[in-house]
Every structure is written in C-alpha cells, then in structure tokens.
Design an enzyme around this catalytic site. Structure first.
Site, mmCIF file in Angstrom:
data_model
loop_
_atom_site.group_PDB
_atom_site.id
_atom_site.type_symbol
_atom_site.label_atom_id
_atom_site.label_comp_id
_atom_site.label_asym_id
_atom_site.label_seq_id
_atom_site.Cartn_x
_atom_site.Cartn_y
_atom_site.Cartn_z
ATOM 1 N NE ARG A 73 14.793 -9.066 -24.461
ATOM 2 C CZ ARG A 73 14.226 -7.705 -23.887
ATOM 3 N NH1 ARG A 73 14.765 -7.494 -22.861
ATOM 4 N NH2 ARG A 73 12.996 -7.128 -24.265
ATOM 5 C CE1 TYR A 201 11.518 -15.495 -25.673
ATOM 6 C CE2 TYR A 201 13.045 -14.015 -24.907
ATOM 7 C CZ TYR A 201 12.085 -14.275 -25.562
ATOM 8 O OH TYR A 201 11.504 -13.271 -26.469
ATOM 9 N N GLY A 202 15.025 -16.908 -26.412
ATOM 10 C CA GLY A 202 15.464 -16.152 -27.396
ATOM 11 C C GLY A 202 16.750 -15.308 -26.757
ATOM 12 N NE ARG A 375 9.228 -12.731 -28.892
ATOM 13 C CZ ARG A 375 9.733 -11.593 -29.042
ATOM 14 N NH1 ARG A 375 10.575 -11.218 -30.320
ATOM 15 N NH2 ARG A 375 9.610 -10.511 -28.048
HETATM 16 O O1 SAT Z 1 13.886 -11.859 -26.663
HETATM 17 S S1 SAT Z 1 14.266 -11.053 -27.550
HETATM 18 O O2 SAT Z 1 15.191 -9.947 -26.758
HETATM 19 O O3 SAT Z 1 15.166 -11.912 -28.509
HETATM 20 C C1 SAT Z 1 13.263 -10.232 -28.370
HETATM 21 C C2 SAT Z 1 12.891 -9.030 -27.756
HETATM 22 O O4 SAT Z 1 12.337 -9.012 -26.582
HETATM 23 O O5 SAT Z 1 12.783 -8.100 -28.549
#
Ligand code: SAT
Ligand code: MN
Length: 590
Positions: A73, A201-202, A375
């Site tokens: 993030r 990214y996630g 991940r």
């Molecule tokens: O990248 S995510 O926010 O989904 C995972 C995390 O940082 O907890």
C-alpha cells in the site's frame, strides 16, 4: 431505461475508453476462462498475469508477479477528499474533491484503450445481512477481477440488491501505467466513491477491502452509528461446556492477525473458530450487545513466515483449492516442483528457486526469495477452522476486544482496561513498530490508534468520540485488552514464544470475561497474577515473566510525551476525556 448502475458504468467507459466492457457474473467457469486469458496474453506488468502452479501441492493455485515498484500500500498517495479539510483530519492526506476528481480524471482519460473494462458487482457482507453493502468495482486488471471473486461475494445477486434504489458504493480502478508518479488512491466519503489508478496491489486495487470496508465504511458507520474496524473475529469454544466466547482483535498490518484468527490452541479442551482475519463491521444489537460480521469472503495474508509450525490451518487452507482459485503474489518459485516458496515455509530452502521477480535465486547473494510483503489470496470456504456462523447475517455477539501492536519494549504482554472509555483511551494511543505492509521505512514506532491510522476515513478526533458514543449505547460492554507479543530482551530476542502460546493469554482473558479470576490493579490497567496464567509445559523463567509485565517509569514517561504530541495535532476537536486519561497516566506512572 438504463439503471443507475448501467448509467454509472457508461460514464466511466466514456472516460476510460476501453475496447470492450465485460460484466462479471461470478461463476467458477468464468474465473477459469479469465485465468486462462491471464496465463496467455494478458500482461499488467513485466510478466504474464498468472502462472499455473502445481495443483497437487496447492490445489487450483496460480502465481502472480506484480510490477517491482508495486508491492505494498502507498499511504503517501492515498487521499481522503472531504469538502472541508478538517473533516479528513490530520490522520489523512487531503485534497478538495473537485480538484482531486479533475486531477485523476486526466489520468483516467483513455487509460483503458486497448483493454477490457470489467464490471464487478459484489457484496461486502452476506447478501442476506442487514449490515451488508452492495458495491460495483470497475477495473482493467484480470488479477483484480479474480482477487475480488475470492475476497468478496461477487456476482449478479448484488444487482438485485441494488435494485432501482441506485444505492451502491462505486469503485473505479485502473492499473494505468503502473507509474508511481501517476498513482493515486482517492476516497470521496460523501459520495461513497473510490477512484484508484496506477497500482494493482491488494490494498490499493481491491477496492472492497481497505478503501471501502474501512475508509468509506468507517465514515458510513460514523453517520449511521456503527464501527468499521481493522480486526479479526474469532470464536473460542470450551469443549467441556460447548460455550463459545467471541473475540475481536485489532493489530496493524503484518502483526500476525491471520495467525491469531486460526490459532491452534496450545491448551487442551479448547477450539478456535475463524470468522475473519482483517476487517470487522460492528453493530449494536437489539439486546445492547456488540455484534460483528466479516464483510470479506477470503484472506489476503502475508506469505513469509506462514508454515505448518506457525499456522498449520492456513497451510491447509492454501492447499485445499475448493471452488475458488488460490493466488500467490510475489512469492518465490521452486522450479523442481513448480510450487510457491517463501521464507519460513520450510527450514531449508529447496535447491532451485526463482525469486519474486522470476530471477534465478542465488543463496550466496543474500537477497530474499519472496518479497517480505508477498501475499496469498484464498477463499474462506477452504479454511478448516471456519466458524459455522460465518454466513450468519446478524453476526456474532462480542465478549472481548483485543488491541495489539509490535513493541520491542514498554508495553506489557497483556493488560485489561479499567472500563470501556479507558479502553478507548488506550486504543487511541496505541503505538506499533512499522512493517513492510506499507511502503516506507520499517521498524519505527508510530502511533496507530485502533490499528486504524491508515484506514480511518475521517478525522480521528471524531472517530474517538464515536467509539465512546457507541460505548454509551451498550447495555453489556465487552472487556478491552491490550497485548504485546513482541517484547524483546537486551540481545534483541523475543521474550514470549508467540504463536500457539498466545492462547495462554487468550485463556486468561476468557477467565476475566467469565469473572473467574481476580487481577492486579496497575497504572496501566488490570494485569494478571502470574499464578492465574496457564503456563504448563512452557519453559519460561520467573525473571522473563517479570520483564514481560514490567512497567518502567522512564519508558512510560517517554510514551506519555509521544501520546501528548500525537493528540496535540487534533487541536480543539479532540475529546477532553482522553486528555484527562492521559493526565491520570502521567500522574500514576511516577
Ligand atoms: O494491502 S492490504 O491493505 O490489503 C493488506 C494490509 O496491508 O493489511
Ligand atoms: Mn490489514
């Protein structure tokens, strides 16, 4: 006449100018087709989107390698765009909504030329739950489509739920050019809207996750009287009585939430069931208790460190591959078996490995195999400890809330707040050492109230007051506990074994919930009498135990100073009651 959803999609297509628009149905077959496309021509970075892995080892699993500059993030590029800056608070980057939209619209303009625009209708929460929310995400990334299929309840049912009301949360996403200079994650809480460009990214791209279920939802909760929190939900069953106690647990990213959510109790006679590992939506029920649901349907967990020893239930989950594909992102690859590998999976690395960027790994070069924030994305249905209440529309009644952080010193192993508001004070002043889940330097203590600093979509001064207001509405208050599994000795070694042994502390909390053990009153709250901890079979000296519970005046003087500086940023808007608790702390630690 076109529906509100169709109209919104048309507008976004007019802006982004894709070659094709595709409406995701949310079926297994469809995902197989999309994955097949991702294994051939689709590219969102320097690599193909998916590589098929060995299904004998991890059933139905695929490897994704992201762009090397897009692995976490990016909080510095994440904005909350409220009309008034003070409503976003000092805890958020802010931009004026019109200006923000204009700026990102230039980047979105024509960004999907030559690509397909995917429309994903999805629910956060079970479609039958009164607490669930219908959403639409647009994206040009197949990786994001498949990830959303795993992580949410995606499919046509959402469109029925939206119906003619036109009420839905909107998420517009494009990987854009994957250029960090053209990367923005923009939130518009007043409009239930997220616009994200430049990252796959996630947390930047799966807009149902942190963007909606925390940032936007926390603001919805503020308006509507509930809480959206960065928390695990778990049940602990006493096998003798069949009684289940439900816990919530808040920890910053990469502090072991996923391991906690499916912990294999070290003490006999107990079983832990999992409801969620990252996000909880919490409402006050008609009986005056707190009820939590997990809005997600899968786990997006950190791979390194996950093993048969640290989290056997997660390894089982990853191997199962039932109904849903399992994705590995930025792990290494064992080329002899075509299975993913990461640090900690086995004690000794296999002989032939590719690193997370697909380059041949040379042990002598001293580099990592898997990215530290690599991940897995896996459906909750594959989890052997999944609670039978997972789909319960009303959620589970909460008896205890745990807050934790990563602290090498200062914070004791476990401590219970005096009451709800004192718990809010302690949670609002929580600190944790940073990890690799967010871009930036790791290992620095930052204040991370309720583990929500990067995720609270409005001014945290209002958020703290909201927590106390929710407390006022409760007839039965959950107990609030603070834990620190990460205290170290002078040589930098962890003092507490962690993992399964954490259950010993959970057991003490259960006893406190039931009122069967007394506790010692300290300036920080209630702490256990050592004799009340079940330490059977654990080799731990009384000195180490003392250190784990030690309260050092000089540490806490520094801590109080830090908290005061943090609180200071909020100015007039800050709740006076929390300042009073801080004053009490300062008086009592000397
Ligand atoms: O990248 S995510 O926010 O989904 C995972 C995390 O940082 O907890
Ligand atoms: Mn998280």
């Amino acid at each position: 006449m076109a529906s509100a959803v169709e109209r919104w999609v048309e507008e976004q297509a007019a802006l982004t100018k894709p070659d094709k628009v595709y409406w995701v149905q949310g079926t297994e077959d469809e995902m197989r087709r999309l994955i097949a496309i991702g294994m051939t021509k689709e590219k969102t970075g320097p690599h193909q989107t998916f590589k098929e892995l060995n299904h004998q080892i991890f059933a139905n699993s695929y490897l994704h390698r992201s762009h090397p500059n897009d692995v976490a993030r990016t909080e510095q590029l994440t904005f909350v765009c409220t009309p008034a800056k003070e409503d976003a608070g000092p805890n958020n980057n802010w931009m004026e909504p019109k200006e923000a939209k204009q700026m990102v619209s230039t980047l979105f303009d024509g960004c999907m030329k030559g690509r397909t625009l995917y429309v994903i209708p999805y629910m956060m929460g079970h479609p039958d739950s009164p607490y669930a929310k219908p959403c639409i995400q647009i994206t040009d990334s197949i990786y994001v489509v498949v990830s959303m299929y795993i992580m949410t309840r995606a499919g046509k049912k959402t469109l029925e739920r939206i119906g003619p009301s036109g009420n839905f949360v909107k998420g517009l996403h494009s990987v854009g050019e994957l250029d960090p200079n053209k990367r923005y994650i923009m939130h518009f809480p007043q409009e239930d809207l997220v616009m994200s460009i430049g990252s796959g990214y996630g947390g930047n791209a799966l807009l149902g996750k942190k963007c909606f279920s925390l940032r936007i939802a926390s603001y919805q909760g503020y308006r509507e009287g509930w809480l959206a929190e960065h928390m695990v939900i778990m049940g602990v069953e006493d096998k003798k009585t069949g009684e289940i106690v439900y816990f919530l647990g808040a920890f910053p990213s990469a502090c072991g939430k996923t391991n906690l959510a499916m912990i294999d109790p070290i003490l006999d006679g107990y079983e832990v069931t999992t409801l969620g590992d990252d996000i909880a939506w919490i409402n006050v029920g008609p009986d005056g208790r707190l009820y939590a649901i997990n809005p997600e349907a899968g786990f997006f967990g950190v791979a390194p460190g996950t093993s048969d020893k640290t989290n056997p239930h997660m390894i089982e989950t990853l191997r199962a591959g039932k109904y849903y594909p399992t994705l590995f992102t930025n792990t290494g690859l064992d080329t002899d078996t075509n299975a993913p590998w990461w640090e900690g999976l086995t004690d000794v690395p296999p002989p032939h490995l590719l690193d997370w960027q697909g380059k041949s790994w040379d042990a002598a070069a001293g580099k990592v195999v898997a990215h530290p924030n690599s991940r897995f994305t896996v459906s909750a249905v594959n989890c052997p400890t999944l609670s039978k209440e997972f789909d319960n529309p009303t959620g589970v009644p909460i008896s205890a809330i745990l807050f934790g952080g990563r602290r090498s010193d200062t914070v004791p192993l476990v401590c219970e707040s005096f009451d709800w508001d004192h718990g809010v004070f302690k949670a609002s002043s929580l600190g944790s050492e940073t990890t690799t889940a967010a871009a930036g330097q790791a290992g620095i203590v930052r204040r991370d109230p309720m583990a929500m600093l990067p995720f609270c979509g409005y001014n945290m001064a209002d958020y703290f007051r909201h927590w106390m207001n929710v407390g006022d509405k409760l007839k039965t208050h959950p107990k609030i506990f603070f834990v620190n599994w990460f205290k170290k000795n002078a040589e930098g070694k962890f003092l507490w074994p962690g993992f399964r042994d954490n259950f010993r502390i959970i057991k003490w909390m259960m006893d406190r919930v039931k009122g069967t053990v007394p506790a010692q009153e300290t300036p920080l709250g209630f702490m256990p009498h050592h004799k009340d901890l079940n330490l059977a079979g654990l080799d731990i000296s009384p000195e180490v135990l003392d250190t784990l519970f030690e309260i050092k005046t000089e540490h806490w003087e520094k801590e109080a100073e830090d908290i005061e500086a943090f609180y200071g940023q909020f100015g007039e808007r800050f709740p006076e009651k929390l300042n009073n608790y801080l004053d009490d702390l300062k008086k009592n630690i000397v």
